[in-house]
Design a protein around this motif. Structure first.
Motif, PDB file in Angstrom:
ATOM      1  N   GLN A   1     108.803  79.279  83.343  1.00  0.00           N
ATOM      2  CA  GLN A   1     109.594  80.497  83.191  1.00  0.00           C
ATOM      3  C   GLN A   1     109.744  81.266  84.499  1.00  0.00           C
ATOM      4  N   TYR A   2     108.726  81.202  85.362  1.00  0.00           N
ATOM      5  CA  TYR A   2     108.698  82.081  86.534  1.00  0.00           C
ATOM      6  C   TYR A   2     108.737  81.366  87.884  1.00  0.00           C
ATOM      7  N   GLY A   3     108.884  80.071  87.898  1.00  0.00           N
ATOM      8  CA  GLY A   3     108.908  79.347  89.167  1.00  0.00           C
ATOM      9  C   GLY A   3     107.599  79.511  89.924  1.00  0.00           C
ATOM     10  N   GLU A   4     107.689  79.629  91.257  1.00  0.00           N
ATOM     11  CA  GLU A   4     106.493  79.746  92.104  1.00  0.00           C
ATOM     12  C   GLU A   4     105.604  80.927  91.724  1.00  0.00           C
ATOM     13  N   ARG A   5     106.210  82.026  91.307  1.00  0.00           N
ATOM     14  CA  ARG A   5     105.435  83.213  90.916  1.00  0.00           C
ATOM     15  C   ARG A   5     104.523  82.880  89.730  1.00  0.00           C
ATOM     16  N   GLY A   6     104.877  81.862  88.960  1.00  0.00           N
ATOM     17  CA  GLY A   6     104.079  81.431  87.817  1.00  0.00           C
ATOM     18  C   GLY A   6     102.679  80.971  88.192  1.00  0.00           C
ATOM     19  N   ILE A   7     102.477  80.578  89.460  1.00  0.00           N
ATOM     20  CA  ILE A   7     101.129  80.198  89.908  1.00  0.00           C
ATOM     21  C   ILE A   7     100.205  81.409  89.800  1.00  0.00           C
ATOM     22  N   LEU A   8     100.652  82.540  90.324  1.00  0.00           N
ATOM     23  CA  LEU A   8      99.874  83.776  90.227  1.00  0.00           C
ATOM     24  C   LEU A   8      99.667  84.164  88.768  1.00  0.00           C
ATOM     25  N   TYR A   9     100.735  84.090  87.975  1.00  0.00           N
ATOM     26  CA  TYR A   9     100.633  84.489  86.568  1.00  0.00           C
ATOM     27  C   TYR A   9      99.654  83.596  85.805  1.00  0.00           C
ATOM     28  N   GLY A  10      99.607  82.320  86.144  1.00  0.00           N
ATOM     29  CA  GLY A  10      98.644  81.429  85.503  1.00  0.00           C
ATOM     30  C   GLY A  10      97.211  81.827  85.801  1.00  0.00           C
ATOM     31  N   ILE A  11      96.955  82.185  87.060  1.00  0.00           N
ATOM     32  CA  ILE A  11      95.606  82.638  87.444  1.00  0.00           C
ATOM     33  C   ILE A  11      95.270  83.949  86.733  1.00  0.00           C
ATOM     34  N   GLU A  12      96.242  84.847  86.669  1.00  0.00           N
ATOM     35  CA  GLU A  12      96.015  86.108  85.960  1.00  0.00           C
ATOM     36  C   GLU A  12      95.762  85.867  84.469  1.00  0.00           C
ATOM     37  N   ASP A  13      96.574  85.020  83.838  1.00  0.00           N
ATOM     38  CA  ASP A  13      96.394  84.730  82.415  1.00  0.00           C
ATOM     39  C   ASP A  13      95.006  84.153  82.143  1.00  0.00           C
ATOM     40  N   ALA A  14      94.578  83.211  82.990  1.00  0.00           N
ATOM     41  CA  ALA A  14      93.262  82.601  82.809  1.00  0.00           C
ATOM     42  C   ALA A  14      92.150  83.635  83.008  1.00  0.00           C
ATOM     43  N   SER A  15      92.333  84.529  83.971  1.00  0.00           N
ATOM     44  CA  SER A  15      91.320  85.564  84.233  1.00  0.00           C
ATOM     45  C   SER A  15      91.200  86.526  83.058  1.00  0.00           C
ATOM     46  N   ILE A  16      92.347  86.930  82.512  1.00  0.00           N
ATOM     47  CA  ILE A  16      92.306  87.845  81.366  1.00  0.00           C
ATOM     48  C   ILE A  16      91.688  87.143  80.163  1.00  0.00           C
ATOM     49  N   ALA A  17      92.077  85.892  79.924  1.00  0.00           N
ATOM     50  CA  ALA A  17      91.512  85.136  78.801  1.00  0.00           C
ATOM     51  C   ALA A  17      89.996  85.002  78.950  1.00  0.00           C
ATOM     52  N   CYS A  18      89.529  84.750  80.167  1.00  0.00           N
ATOM     53  CA  CYS A  18      88.090  84.615  80.399  1.00  0.00           C
ATOM     54  C   CYS A  18      87.372  85.942  80.150  1.00  0.00           C
ATOM     55  N   THR A  19      88.002  87.039  80.531  1.00  0.00           N
ATOM     56  CA  THR A  19      87.430  88.360  80.258  1.00  0.00           C
ATOM     57  C   THR A  19      87.289  88.577  78.758  1.00  0.00           C
ATOM     58  N   TYR A  20      88.322  88.225  78.004  1.00  0.00           N
ATOM     59  CA  TYR A  20      88.242  88.338  76.546  1.00  0.00           C
ATOM     60  C   TYR A  20      87.124  87.452  75.993  1.00  0.00           C
ATOM     61  N   MET A  21      86.938  86.264  76.578  1.00  0.00           N
ATOM     62  CA  MET A  21      85.852  85.377  76.141  1.00  0.00           C
ATOM     63  C   MET A  21      84.490  86.021  76.367  1.00  0.00           C
ATOM     64  N   MET A  22      84.313  86.660  77.522  1.00  0.00           N
ATOM     65  CA  MET A  22      83.041  87.342  77.805  1.00  0.00           C
ATOM     66  C   MET A  22      82.785  88.442  76.784  1.00  0.00           C
ATOM     67  N   LEU A  23      83.816  89.226  76.486  1.00  0.00           N
ATOM     68  CA  LEU A  23      83.654  90.320  75.533  1.00  0.00           C
ATOM     69  C   LEU A  23      83.434  89.802  74.120  1.00  0.00           C
ATOM     70  N   ALA A  24      84.094  88.708  73.759  1.00  0.00           N
ATOM     71  CA  ALA A  24      83.886  88.101  72.445  1.00  0.00           C
ATOM     72  C   ALA A  24      82.452  87.597  72.319  1.00  0.00           C
ATOM     73  N   ALA A  25      81.944  86.953  73.370  1.00  0.00           N
ATOM     74  CA  ALA A  25      80.559  86.483  73.351  1.00  0.00           C
ATOM     75  C   ALA A  25      79.611  87.665  73.167  1.00  0.00           C
ATOM     76  N   HIS A  26      79.866  88.728  73.885  1.00  0.00           N
ATOM     77  CA  HIS A  26      79.040  89.936  73.782  1.00  0.00           C
ATOM     78  C   HIS A  26      79.061  90.481  72.354  1.00  0.00           C
TER      79      HIS A  26
END
Length: 175
Positions: free
Chosen positions: A91-116
């Motif tokens: 959807q976003y071309g090259e900018r999608g690389i950054l968005y993928g890293i951001e999406d993974a980071s947010i998802a990982c944050t949610y995982m930490m909070l879910a574990a907690h």
């Protein structure tokens, strides 16, 4: 939950690097990942994936790739959270690389909070050799490891670290 309770919940979470050998159930892992799927993502592309690692030899290899970090061996499960560039770049071309890293980071944050919230402990590990982790986990070319999240029952007591004063992070209108 009111704002005071929410803040207490957030500040009650901390990184734990010592784990008991008690297993994390499949239901707990499923809950953690289900919570991550509720995370916001760029264009709702959800450009993240997770490799669930419980195999002892793979955890040892991941520890080696993470410069000998022992908690990656002693934690019952490692959630290797990866950016999946294909989803975001479609959807976003090259900018999608950054968005993928951001999406993974947010998802990982949610995982930490879910574990907690499930009474488990976690430790986000970001210091590792990307290429080695990719090889160990047989990741496709379009996936990049962003975090190795160690999850389990933490050995107590774990020490709470201090935080910077909030005002040191704030800049109004301009830096």
């Amino acid at each position: 939950m009111n704002s005071s309770e929410f803040y207490e919940f957030l500040s009650g979470r901390s990184s734990v690097r010592e784990f008991s050998p008690e297993e994390v159930s499949d239901e707990e892992i499923e809950f953690i990942i289900r919570c991550a799927s509720a995370a916001p993502s760029a264009g709702n592309r959800e450009s993240w994936d997770v490799v669930i690692v419980t195999d002892e030899s793979i955890k040892e290899d991941l520890s080696d790739a993470a410069f000998g970090q022992e908690h990656l061996i002693t934690a019952p499960v490692i959630l290797a959270v990866c950016a999946n560039y294909v989803r975001s770049m479609s959807q976003y071309g090259e900018r999608g690389i950054l968005y993928g890293i951001e999406d993974a980071s947010i998802a990982c944050t949610y995982m930490m909070l879910a574990a907690h919230s499930a009474g488990l402990h976690s430790c986000w590990t970001g210091a590792f050799d990307d290429e080695a982790v990719s090889e160990i986990l047989d990741l496709p070319q379009h996936a990049r490891p962003v975090a190795l999240l160690a999850v389990g029952k933490g050995k107590m007591p774990h020490k709470k670290t201090g935080r910077m004063p909030v005002l040191e992070h704030i800049h109004n209108d301009t830096w």
